[in-house]
Design a protein around this motif. Sequence first.
Motif, PDB file in Angstrom:
ATOM      1  N   GLN A  25       1.009  -1.302   0.021  1.00 38.73           N
ATOM      2  CA  GLN A  25       0.011   0.111  -0.268  1.00 38.73           C
ATOM      3  C   GLN A  25       0.892   1.264  -0.058  1.00 38.73           C
ATOM      4  O   GLN A  25       1.765   1.524   1.188  1.00 38.73           O
ATOM      5  N   ILE A  26       0.790   1.795  -1.131  1.00 42.78           N
ATOM      6  CA  ILE A  26       1.620   3.335  -1.183  1.00 42.78           C
ATOM      7  C   ILE A  26       0.856   4.362  -1.511  1.00 42.78           C
ATOM      8  O   ILE A  26      -0.097   4.380  -2.325  1.00 42.78           O
ATOM      9  N   ASP A  27       0.757   5.417  -0.511  1.00 41.06           N
ATOM     10  CA  ASP A  27       0.223   6.548  -0.400  1.00 41.06           C
ATOM     11  C   ASP A  27       0.628   7.397  -1.464  1.00 41.06           C
ATOM     12  O   ASP A  27       1.691   7.451  -1.742  1.00 41.06           O
ATOM     13  N   GLU A  28      -0.520   8.137  -2.234  1.00 41.18           N
ATOM     14  CA  GLU A  28      -0.126   8.960  -3.396  1.00 41.18           C
ATOM     15  C   GLU A  28       0.788  10.068  -2.922  1.00 41.18           C
ATOM     16  O   GLU A  28       1.817  10.495  -3.555  1.00 41.18           O
ATOM     17  N   THR A  29       0.823  10.379  -1.650  1.00 39.23           N
ATOM     18  CA  THR A  29       1.648  11.705  -1.240  1.00 39.23           C
ATOM     19  C   THR A  29       3.262  11.020  -1.096  1.00 39.23           C
ATOM     20  O   THR A  29       4.033  11.828  -0.949  1.00 39.23           O
ATOM     21  N   ASP A  30       3.371   9.681  -1.076  1.00 35.25           N
ATOM     22  CA  ASP A  30       4.586   9.216  -1.055  1.00 35.25           C
ATOM     23  C   ASP A  30       5.572   9.075  -2.309  1.00 35.25           C
ATOM     24  O   ASP A  30       6.623   9.133  -2.418  1.00 35.25           O
ATOM     25  N   VAL A  31       4.669   9.118  -3.452  1.00 36.93           N
ATOM     26  CA  VAL A  31       5.188   8.888  -4.706  1.00 36.93           C
ATOM     27  C   VAL A  31       5.609  10.188  -5.410  1.00 36.93           C
ATOM     28  O   VAL A  31       5.092  11.441  -5.201  1.00 36.93           O
ATOM     29  N   PRO A  32       7.073  10.264  -5.576  1.00 38.76           N
ATOM     30  CA  PRO A  32       7.604  11.519  -6.150  1.00 38.76           C
ATOM     31  C   PRO A  32       6.987  12.052  -7.701  1.00 38.76           C
ATOM     32  O   PRO A  32       7.690  12.083  -8.610  1.00 38.76           O
ATOM     33  N   LEU A  33       5.631  12.191  -7.469  1.00 39.43           N
ATOM     34  CA  LEU A  33       5.111  12.779  -8.676  1.00 39.43           C
ATOM     35  C   LEU A  33       5.673  14.122  -9.283  1.00 39.43           C
ATOM     36  O   LEU A  33       6.112  15.050  -8.370  1.00 39.43           O
TER      37      LEU A  33
END
Length: 111
Positions: A25-33
């Motif tokens: 489970q990876i939260d969108e805020t953790d992804v370096p968009l």
Amino acid sequence: MNDFSPLRSRRGLLAKPHRHVDALQIDETDVPLGASINNLLRWVRDRIGRNATQGVDWRSGIDGLRPYTQRLWHEHPRASKRRFLEHARAWWDGASVPDGSGSRSTHHPGA
């Protein structure tokens, strides 16, 4: 007579079967968009490395990124995508396996 012949990529890598794991489970805020392709790959490698020290299979991290992959891919210019594919193609080809239908299904190998 055994007609089995292992599938190989165009660079001679053997196909690797994809074992079932639960997606991390990876939260969108953790992804370096919005990060450059180099920073994104560094983030993926670091995250997989940290998870591995806790006994988590790398496939879980890749599967956890699937909800974000389209957005991540579309954020990058064509030149970055081309560079990424040049470096990742051998690993991608080595990770694709027959799916029983005559076509090949591909599974992300780790970044």
